[in-house]
Design a protein around this motif. Sequence first.
Motif, PDB file in Angstrom:
ATOM      1  N   ASP A   1       0.785  -1.302  -0.077  1.00 55.03           N
ATOM      2  CA  ASP A   1       0.042   0.036   0.049  1.00 55.03           C
ATOM      3  C   ASP A   1       0.830   1.267   0.076  1.00 55.03           C
ATOM      4  O   ASP A   1       0.539   2.268  -0.637  1.00 55.03           O
ATOM      5  N   ASN A   2       2.054   1.154   0.492  1.00 56.41           N
ATOM      6  CA  ASN A   2       2.766   2.284   0.745  1.00 56.41           C
ATOM      7  C   ASN A   2       3.290   2.707  -0.567  1.00 56.41           C
ATOM      8  O   ASN A   2       3.706   3.841  -0.863  1.00 56.41           O
ATOM      9  N   ILE A   3       3.599   1.701  -1.437  1.00 58.29           N
ATOM     10  CA  ILE A   3       4.024   1.839  -2.760  1.00 58.29           C
ATOM     11  C   ILE A   3       2.996   2.589  -3.739  1.00 58.29           C
ATOM     12  O   ILE A   3       3.478   3.583  -4.159  1.00 58.29           O
ATOM     13  N   LYS A   4       1.856   2.159  -3.528  1.00 57.79           N
ATOM     14  CA  LYS A   4       0.998   2.970  -4.205  1.00 57.79           C
ATOM     15  C   LYS A   4       0.818   4.280  -3.750  1.00 57.79           C
ATOM     16  O   LYS A   4       0.803   5.263  -4.660  1.00 57.79           O
ATOM     17  N   ARG A   5       0.700   4.477  -2.492  1.00 58.08           N
ATOM     18  CA  ARG A   5       0.740   6.190  -1.868  1.00 58.08           C
ATOM     19  C   ARG A   5       1.814   7.049  -2.304  1.00 58.08           C
ATOM     20  O   ARG A   5       1.824   7.941  -2.699  1.00 58.08           O
ATOM     21  N   ILE A   6       3.217   6.272  -2.211  1.00 56.41           N
ATOM     22  CA  ILE A   6       4.205   7.093  -2.678  1.00 56.41           C
ATOM     23  C   ILE A   6       4.458   7.250  -4.155  1.00 56.41           C
ATOM     24  O   ILE A   6       4.725   8.604  -4.535  1.00 56.41           O
ATOM     25  N   ILE A   7       4.028   6.730  -4.879  1.00 59.97           N
ATOM     26  CA  ILE A   7       3.656   6.990  -6.318  1.00 59.97           C
ATOM     27  C   ILE A   7       2.588   8.120  -6.646  1.00 59.97           C
ATOM     28  O   ILE A   7       2.953   9.003  -7.381  1.00 59.97           O
ATOM     29  N   LEU A   8       1.693   8.075  -5.900  1.00 54.87           N
ATOM     30  CA  LEU A   8       0.888   9.298  -6.030  1.00 54.87           C
ATOM     31  C   LEU A   8       1.595  10.604  -5.573  1.00 54.87           C
ATOM     32  O   LEU A   8       1.146  11.538  -6.166  1.00 54.87           O
ATOM     33  N   ASP A   9       2.234  10.240  -4.473  1.00 59.14           N
ATOM     34  CA  ASP A   9       3.007  11.546  -3.870  1.00 59.14           C
ATOM     35  C   ASP A   9       3.887  12.173  -4.939  1.00 59.14           C
ATOM     36  O   ASP A   9       4.120  13.153  -5.462  1.00 59.14           O
ATOM     37  N   TYR A  10       4.511  11.096  -5.786  1.00 58.79           N
ATOM     38  CA  TYR A  10       5.561  11.421  -6.814  1.00 58.79           C
ATOM     39  C   TYR A  10       4.912  12.432  -7.957  1.00 58.79           C
ATOM     40  O   TYR A  10       5.044  13.549  -8.036  1.00 58.79           O
ATOM     41  N   LEU A  11       3.451  11.502  -8.201  1.00 56.50           N
ATOM     42  CA  LEU A  11       2.725  12.282  -9.346  1.00 56.50           C
ATOM     43  C   LEU A  11       2.287  13.646  -8.881  1.00 56.50           C
ATOM     44  O   LEU A  11       2.383  14.603  -9.604  1.00 56.50           O
ATOM     45  N   SER A  12       1.985  13.866  -7.549  1.00 54.97           N
ATOM     46  CA  SER A  12       1.537  14.924  -7.050  1.00 54.97           C
ATOM     47  C   SER A  12       2.434  16.406  -6.997  1.00 54.97           C
ATOM     48  O   SER A  12       2.030  17.354  -7.438  1.00 54.97           O
TER      49      SER A  12
END
Length: 356
Positions: free
Chosen positions: A61-72
């Motif tokens: 789940d943290n991988i998904k969240r961190i990718i969203l952080d990158y995109l943001s």
Amino acid sequence: MDEKGLVLTGDRPTGPLHLGHFVGSLRKRVELQNKGHPVFIIIADWQVLNEDPSRSGMIRDNIKRIILDYLSVGIDPERTNIFIQSQVSAITTLTEIFAQITPYGWVDRNPTVREEMKRYLESTGRANKIKEGKEKHEFTVGFFTYPISQAADILFCKGEIVPVGKDQEPHINLARDIAGRFNDIYGRYIFPKPEAWIDETTPRLPGLGGPDIKMSKSAGNAVFLSDPLDVVREKLKTAFTDPLKIRKGDVGHPDGCPIFAYWNAFSREWGDVQEVRNGCESGRLGCLDCKNRLFGNVLQPFLEEIRERRMVAEYSADIWAIARKGTDAANRAGEATLAEVREVMGINYPKLSDTE
Ligand code: TRP
């Protein structure tokens, strides 16, 4: 280093990224990406295991969240390769090879590893129960040698520029030493000498909403990139300011003030720091006004922009497809490097298995 040197950096997927990450590394990644550098971002899932191997279940789940952080923050997956460390087997292979050529002393003297050991022992209340010099017996071999694996993270794709926070500098220096040693032993220039890029002009951001001075997830004083605005406003309310400035009209000392550190860190994008400094020092600007202006002029517009990109990404981005594209590119780079490594080492055997 050539002008468009290859950029490699990344994070452990242990939780959401905060403003400290943005100031220390994320904004530089975006800048280099936009200038046309090839950029690889590693999500270092093996490294999460050093801290607590029993927590592996939360990595996904943290991988998904961190990718969203990158995109943001403006990382563009079309241009930048976001990939997962454990899915690039060249990294694991190189870690083994590097472990064989790294003198024990190079690992033993790593100040960041020592600092992390100390912090961990203190946080578990065991710091003074352990005999001096025996601290490392409390840690796994994987924790102790993770900087070797980090050298492989950087060198598998021949990374040259590594934007990181100051605490990572010893690791990048180790990667440089390992690259040099490999090239020396095998007599060919295979690996470039990577260099840390550290923003020396921006001191580490202090946390908000607590006396603990530096921002970190564990201190509970971080402003996350994904925090809603009212949460940030609350955090700002309880933040410490210059202790010598009790009321508006008092002369302030911006250089020791956590709030001023934010003005400083974000002045490139927003606001006029000099004006804030003058107002604080002359007493004209009170701390409450200063905080309100920081929120209204800096943090709010900044976080709103991030929020908007995150919403678009949440709605339309296929997170695993992004990771797959980046990981594919990383594997291609890694296999090419490994072929050279095997050749100069003389361990380039004929193909021995069909499952590879
Ligand atoms: N150790 C880094 C951190 O904790 C994460 C990381 C793993 C990294 N591999 C890397 C950073 C390679 C730069 C390059 O933040």
